[in-house]
Every structure is written in C-alpha cells, then in structure tokens.
Design a protein around this motif. Structure first.
Motif, mmCIF file in Angstrom:
data_model
loop_
_atom_site.group_PDB
_atom_site.id
_atom_site.type_symbol
_atom_site.label_atom_id
_atom_site.label_comp_id
_atom_site.label_asym_id
_atom_site.label_seq_id
_atom_site.Cartn_x
_atom_site.Cartn_y
_atom_site.Cartn_z
ATOM 1 N N HIS A 195 1.200 2.982 -11.007
ATOM 2 C CA HIS A 195 1.823 4.039 -10.381
ATOM 3 C C HIS A 195 1.043 4.216 -9.112
ATOM 4 O O HIS A 195 1.698 4.451 -7.857
ATOM 5 N N LYS B 115 2.196 1.757 -6.461
ATOM 6 C CA LYS B 115 3.403 1.914 -5.945
ATOM 7 C C LYS B 115 3.450 2.928 -4.891
ATOM 8 O O LYS B 115 3.991 3.076 -3.829
ATOM 9 N N GLU C 210 4.412 2.277 -1.083
ATOM 10 C CA GLU C 210 5.629 2.949 -0.459
ATOM 11 C C GLU C 210 5.108 3.335 0.861
ATOM 12 O O GLU C 210 5.865 3.630 1.624
ATOM 13 N N LYS D 54 12.472 11.373 2.569
ATOM 14 C CA LYS D 54 12.721 10.422 1.259
ATOM 15 C C LYS D 54 11.579 10.043 0.706
ATOM 16 O O LYS D 54 11.684 9.739 -0.678
ATOM 17 N N LEU D 55 10.534 9.526 1.449
ATOM 18 C CA LEU D 55 9.431 9.220 1.005
ATOM 19 C C LEU D 55 8.923 10.174 0.100
ATOM 20 O O LEU D 55 8.392 9.577 -1.241
ATOM 21 N N ASN E 10 10.291 12.289 -1.905
ATOM 22 C CA ASN E 10 11.163 12.317 -2.865
ATOM 23 C C ASN E 10 10.972 11.238 -4.049
ATOM 24 O O ASN E 10 11.020 11.092 -5.114
ATOM 25 N N VAL E 11 10.597 10.136 -3.373
ATOM 26 C CA VAL E 11 10.161 8.701 -4.046
ATOM 27 C C VAL E 11 9.005 9.135 -4.728
ATOM 28 O O VAL E 11 8.481 8.789 -5.851
ATOM 29 N N LEU E 12 8.144 9.511 -3.951
ATOM 30 C CA LEU E 12 6.420 9.505 -4.710
ATOM 31 C C LEU E 12 6.387 10.771 -5.677
ATOM 32 O O LEU E 12 5.354 10.512 -6.439
ATOM 33 N N VAL F 296 6.311 10.032 -9.194
ATOM 34 C CA VAL F 296 5.353 8.999 -9.429
ATOM 35 C C VAL F 296 3.995 9.373 -9.524
ATOM 36 O O VAL F 296 3.128 9.078 -10.378
#
Length: 200
Positions: A72, A75, A79, A146-147, A149-151, A154
């Motif tokens: 995690h 990642k 990112e 968007k970043l 929302n990805v992070l 995680v």
C-alpha cells in the motif's frame, strides 16, 4: 508518557490534538500528528495534493510510512510521484522531470519496468500535451482530484495507517480543556514546579 493508539479517548495526545484543533492551532496540530504518528489527517493531506505541494505531501506521508513498508505504501508513493512527473512534463520542464525520474521514480523501476520505460521515453517528446495516449487530460485540479480518489482507499487500507485517519468529533475548546485537566489529575503526571518567589 506512552501513546495509547488502541484507545485514543484515554490518550494524552488525543486531548492535546483536540485542544489545538479547537483553538485553530492547525500548524501545531499537524506538527504533533507527524511527530507522534498518532493521527493521519486525511483532509489536510488531500489539500496538500490539491495545491500541488508535492514536497510537503511526501514529508507528511513519510512521518507515517516509508516507500518500502508494504504494498500500500509503495503504491501511494508511486502514484504521487507519477502525477508529479506528468505535471512537470505537462509544463515542459524537462530538466525537472528528468530529476524526478532519476531520484523519485527510480525506486519503482523493477516493479513497474514497462511503465518506467514509457515514462523515460516521454522525455524525448517535445509537446507532452499532444500525446493523446497519456491519461492526463483536464486541468490540474481535476487531475489531482483523480489522484486523491485513487489514494484514499489505499491509505485507509494501509496497515500502518489504518485506524489513524479518524478521531472522535472535536468538542468545544473549554470542554476539551476540562477533560485534559481531568486526565492530568487522574494520571501520574507531575509538572515541574518553580521554587522561585513570584515577582509581584
């Protein structure tokens, strides 16, 4: 005085953080969060990303987890650095992008060999914005959202951060102060008292 991260309601750091936040001493609170590793302020972290303060983003994150702590964490760092790299290319700052590639992204070369090769090739492109194959459309705020929302999932699933992104709702300053005073009275905490005669 040890930290009790399993039961924050009975931990002195909890009370100090509450007092700082209720008194709008946000910088002090964030410093305490980082020094203690007690509470990961997700909203504060996301605001740093939205404002593109990449050095502060990594500095805050590094107080809780390192690049190689687990999948995690790796990642999260990857990112962040990937978007930082793309944004630099988007501004045609190739020298800065090369520095990011060498210093920040080199750590992921083995695990993301193909992507790393593609990112390296991007340095040879004169106008990064014309590359329609790059999923990097929109303004900087949209891309950073968007970043986030990805992070977010995680971070919340990261075993070294999990459980530290939420605290009980803040109470008013006076009530929090009273609870902190009660904690001091009930604990074995003995402040150092001065033996000097008051100047009055």
């Amino acid at each position: 005085m040890s930290l009790n991260k399993d039961d924050p309601g009975n931990d002195p750091i909890f009370y100090i953080l509450q007092v700082c936040k209720d008194a709008n001493l946000n910088e002090t609170a964030h410093m305490l969060e980082q020094e203690s590793g007690y509470f990961f302020d997700l909203k504060y972290f996301e605001n740093l990303i939205l404002n593109g303060k990449w050095e502060e983003v990594e500095k805050y994150l590094s107080r809780f987890t390192g690049v190689n702590d687990n999948y995690h964490s790796t990642k999260i760092y990857f990112e962040i650095r990937k978007v930082k790299y793309y944004e630099t290319l988007y501004k045609n700052e190739h020298a800065v992008a090369l520095d990011i590639l060498r210093k920040d992204l080199r750590a992921f070369e083995e695990s993301h060999r193909e992507l790393y090769r593609e990112m390296t090739l991007l340095l040879t492109i004169e106008n990064f914005r014309e590359q329609t194959k790059i999923p990097f459309e929109g303004d900087s705020i949209t891309r950073r959202k968007k970043l986030i929302n990805v992070l977010r999932p995680v971070i919340e699933d990261n075993p070294v951060i999990k459980g530290r992104t939420k605290v009980a709702p803040c109470h008013r300053f006076l009530e929090t102060s009273e609870r902190f005073q009660l904690f001091v009275l009930r604990s074995d905490f003995h402040p150092v008292t001065s033996h000097h005669t008051p100047l009055c």
